[in-house]
Design an enzyme around this catalytic site. Structure first.
Site, PDB file in Angstrom:
ATOM      1  N   ASN A 185      -7.652   2.174   9.474  1.00  0.00           N
ATOM      2  CA  ASN A 185      -6.352   2.307  10.138  1.00  0.00           C
ATOM      3  C   ASN A 185      -6.598   2.308  11.636  1.00  0.00           C
ATOM      4  O   ASN A 185      -7.359   3.139  12.137  1.00  0.00           O
ATOM      5  CB  ASN A 185      -5.666   3.634   9.765  1.00  0.00           C
ATOM      6  N   GLU A 227      -7.434   8.785   5.711  1.00  0.00           N
ATOM      7  CA  GLU A 227      -7.749   9.479   6.955  1.00  0.00           C
ATOM      8  C   GLU A 227      -8.191  10.932   6.768  1.00  0.00           C
ATOM      9  O   GLU A 227      -7.537  11.861   7.247  1.00  0.00           O
ATOM     10  CB  GLU A 227      -6.536   9.440   7.902  1.00  0.00           C
ATOM     11  N   TYR A 276      -4.754   2.335  15.432  1.00  0.00           N
ATOM     12  CA  TYR A 276      -3.551   2.449  16.264  1.00  0.00           C
ATOM     13  C   TYR A 276      -3.851   2.375  17.753  1.00  0.00           C
ATOM     14  O   TYR A 276      -3.085   1.827  18.527  1.00  0.00           O
ATOM     15  CB  TYR A 276      -2.826   3.772  15.979  1.00  0.00           C
ATOM     16  N   ARG A 311       0.851  -1.192   0.000  1.00  0.00           N
ATOM     17  CA  ARG A 311       0.000   0.000   0.000  1.00  0.00           C
ATOM     18  C   ARG A 311       0.884   1.238   0.000  1.00  0.00           C
ATOM     19  O   ARG A 311       1.710   1.412   0.888  1.00  0.00           O
ATOM     20  CB  ARG A 311      -0.923  -0.002   1.226  1.00  0.00           C
ATOM     21  N   HIS A 330      -2.783  11.147   0.357  1.00  0.00           N
ATOM     22  CA  HIS A 330      -2.274  10.960   1.722  1.00  0.00           C
ATOM     23  C   HIS A 330      -1.657  12.290   2.156  1.00  0.00           C
ATOM     24  O   HIS A 330      -0.473  12.373   2.449  1.00  0.00           O
ATOM     25  CB  HIS A 330      -1.286   9.800   1.763  1.00  0.00           C
ATOM     26  N   GLU A 353      -3.637   0.153   7.999  1.00  0.00           N
ATOM     27  CA  GLU A 353      -2.477   0.554   8.798  1.00  0.00           C
ATOM     28  C   GLU A 353      -2.637   0.040  10.216  1.00  0.00           C
ATOM     29  O   GLU A 353      -3.725   0.085  10.784  1.00  0.00           O
ATOM     30  CB  GLU A 353      -2.322   2.084   8.891  1.00  0.00           C
TER      31      GLU A 353
HETATM   32  C1  GBH Z   1      -1.443   7.422  10.382  1.00  0.00           C
HETATM   33  O1  GBH Z   1      -2.183   8.365  11.065  1.00  0.00           O
HETATM   34  C2  GBH Z   1      -1.013   8.000   9.062  1.00  0.00           C
HETATM   35  O2  GBH Z   1      -1.843   7.553   8.013  1.00  0.00           O
HETATM   36  C3  GBH Z   1       0.431   7.748   8.720  1.00  0.00           C
HETATM   37  O3  GBH Z   1       0.816   8.568   7.668  1.00  0.00           O
HETATM   38  C4  GBH Z   1       1.271   7.948   9.948  1.00  0.00           C
HETATM   39  O4  GBH Z   1       2.633   7.864   9.669  1.00  0.00           O
HETATM   40  C5  GBH Z   1       0.873   6.910  10.940  1.00  0.00           C
HETATM   41  O5  GBH Z   1      -0.482   6.944  11.213  1.00  0.00           O
HETATM   42  C6  GBH Z   1       1.609   7.016  12.255  1.00  0.00           C
HETATM   43  O6  GBH Z   1       1.300   8.198  12.903  1.00  0.00           O
HETATM   44  O7  GBH Z   1      -5.266  13.581  19.326  1.00  0.00           O
HETATM   45  O8  GBH Z   1      -5.594  15.415  17.810  1.00  0.00           O
HETATM   46  O9  GBH Z   1      -3.469  15.140  18.871  1.00  0.00           O
HETATM   47  C7  GBH Z   1      -2.420   8.076  12.404  1.00  0.00           C
HETATM   48  C8  GBH Z   1      -3.655   8.756  12.850  1.00  0.00           C
HETATM   49  C9  GBH Z   1      -2.497  10.321  14.275  1.00  0.00           C
HETATM   50  C10 GBH Z   1      -4.853   9.994  14.319  1.00  0.00           C
HETATM   51  C11 GBH Z   1      -2.538  10.997  15.621  1.00  0.00           C
HETATM   52  C12 GBH Z   1      -4.920  10.660  15.646  1.00  0.00           C
HETATM   53  C13 GBH Z   1      -3.914  12.124  17.207  1.00  0.00           C
HETATM   54  C14 GBH Z   1      -4.097  13.552  16.997  1.00  0.00           C
HETATM   55  N1  GBH Z   1      -3.581   9.378  14.113  1.00  0.00           N
HETATM   56  N2  GBH Z   1      -3.810  11.543  15.877  1.00  0.00           N
HETATM   57  S1  GBH Z   1      -4.664  14.471  18.348  1.00  0.00           S
END
Ligand code: GBH
Length: 451
Positions: free
Chosen positions: A298, A172, A300, A83, A127, A353
């Site tokens: 995705n 996202e 996490y 991807r 992206h 992801e």
């Molecule tokens: C992904 O986003 C991305 O698609 C990727 O590019 C990136 O490298 C990867 O994750 C790792 O970060 O609570 O408002 O401070 C992750 C999505 C990022 C969504 C952090 C929530 C918290 C922001 N997340 N985010 S906040």
């Protein structure tokens, strides 16, 4: 390298897709090579205060010049699919008008290389690296950007639609809207809640217009969208925490799912947004609500909702990552099972992801990252639970193939299963990569025995 001795059991379906994921701005570099136009992330990085280590994406992993080596690494890991995303400003420097043949040439070579190696391409059109030319016209605040996006999608589908297994419109959109226009963590660096909500509507509209444009072309690729998703858990049983969690789920997950699957915004979130609710034109939801062939999710962490001051911290029983994110594999099946119940038309799902940041170092040619292996294993076990409960999940893409430019964190956060020494661009497989290789190979062994 000799693999460390791992014990595991790969009991996923034999046709399950095992992949790795990256994105254009995070790995390509070559920011002004072969006619590429600047993107909003090129611009955003110029203000050094925006990126924690003051770095930028001008070189990144130099993947633009090293894609052959990187595809070779993927082939050596035995992944089924890759991807990646396309940099819009590479193929259309201004985001409107002329196409850049040299830019398309890069993706053409990348696709050839992948297909030669038997790796199925999964492409994402957006992206986060909007051509700066479109930002100069208002970016995603300008409704017209949605139409420009559809033109771009149409052109990609026309050229490559038969060589790509799956095309996602957005990665996202929640992040584009909330981090780009809500709190300025991301480009273009705007802080304006009302704008961020209007942007989210234009992103959904652009998704719908792009879907239509690509359907018009036909072609073999499955078409869908990638959303960042989480469950939202109240920190305590208090009414305030419960209300906060409900609103959080509505304004993030349902906000993007409901328009696509139900043709309207979630009532609870709309009410909460009040005067900040987006301007929607007649017919917008008809454009947005279209059958998608797959949903990319995705995952996490979960969203932990505490209305108290100071907030009650999450228990983090499985620890936290180098990003400070709570490790919570239990949230993955909870999320997927909830989605299946809420959206009867849920198409096949790909986990597009999942992975963790971990500060690791090369020692004698090895990188020991047991925490990352544990993270992936626990999330795969959790994913299997969701599948056993009936959720139709077709594949898993580990984020990320390479250590790369982690947006406003710069290069300080390492998500790769392959270590990158940025001074030399040397790639070193981490233990997690060796583990993933063995894990995929175990599936292949099991398949051979079956047939
Ligand atoms: C992904 O986003 C991305 O698609 C990727 O590019 C990136 O490298 C990867 O994750 C790792 O970060 O609570 O408002 O401070 C992750 C999505 C990022 C969504 C952090 C929530 C918290 C922001 N997340 N985010 S906040």
């Amino acid at each position: 390298t000799k693999s460390p001795n791992f014990d595991f059991n790969n009991d996923f379906p034999s046709d399950f897709t095992w992949g790795v994921a990256t994105s254009s701005f995070q790995i390509e570099g070559a920011h002004d090579v072969d006619g590429k136009g600047p993107s909003i992330w090129d611009t955003f990085c110029k203000d050094k205060a925006n990126i924690k280590d003051g770095s930028d994406g001008t070189v990144a992993c130099d993947h633009y010049h090293r894609y052959r080596e990187d595809v070779g690494i993927m082939a050596s890991l035995g992944v089924d699919a890759y991807r990646f995303s396309m940099a819009w400003a590479r193929v259309q420097p201004d985001g409107k008008g002329a196409w850049n043949e040299a830019g398309f040439g890069f993706y053409d070579r990348l696709l050839d290389e992948l297909l030669d190696r038997g790796i199925r391409p999964h492409a994402t059109l957006y992206h986060w690296d909007l051509p700066q030319g479109l930002q100069d016209d208002g970016g995603w605040m300008n409704r017209d950007t949605a139409h420009r996006f559809a033109d771009y999608a149409h052109e990609v589908a026309r050229r490559f639609g038969n060589r790509i297994e799956a095309i996602a419109t957005h990665n996202e959109p929640w992040c584009t809207a909330n981090l780009g226009y809500g709190n300025a963590q991301f480009a273009p660096g705007v802080v304006d809640l009302k704008q961020s909500i209007q942007v989210s509507h234009h992103l959904l509209l652009s998704h719908g217009l792009a879907m239509r444009a690509m359907r018009e072309v036909g072609g073999a690729a499955q078409l869908g969208i990638v959303l960042n998703q989480w469950t939202a858990d109240p920190a305590t049983g208090s009414e305030a925490d419960r209300a906060m969690a409900e609103f959080e789920y509505a304004r993030s997950v349902q906000w993007f799912m409901d328009p696509i699957f139900k043709g309207h915004y979630p009532e609870l979130a709309l009410r909460g947004h009040g005067a900040n609710a987006p301007q929607v034109r007649d017919g917008d939801f008809d454009i947005i609500k279209q059958k998608i062939d797959f949903l990319g999710s995705n995952y996490y962490f979960r969203s932990w909702c505490s209305a108290a001051t100071p907030p009650v911290p999450p228990p983090a029983r499985h620890g936290v990552t180098d990003m400070g994110w709570e490790i919570f594999p239990e949230g993955l099946p909870e999320l997927l099972i909830k989605l299946k119940a809420e959206y009867p038309d849920l198409p096949p799902v790909y986990i597009t992801e999942n992975g963790m940041a971990n500060p690791d170092v090369v020692e004698n040619g090895r990188v020991h990252d047991p925490a990352r292996i544990a993270y992936v294993r626990s999330h795969l076990a959790a994913l299997k639970e969701a599948m056993d409960a009936g959720v139709d999940v077709r594949g898993y893409f580990l984020w990320s193939l390479l250590d790369n430019f982690e947006w406003n964190s710069g290069y300080a956060k390492r998500f790769g299963i392959v270590h990158v020494d940025y001074a030399t661009q040397q790639r070193t497989l981490k233990d997690s990569a060796l583990w993933y290789r063995e894990f995929i190979a175990a599936r292949n062994r099991a398949n051979r025995i079956k047939t």
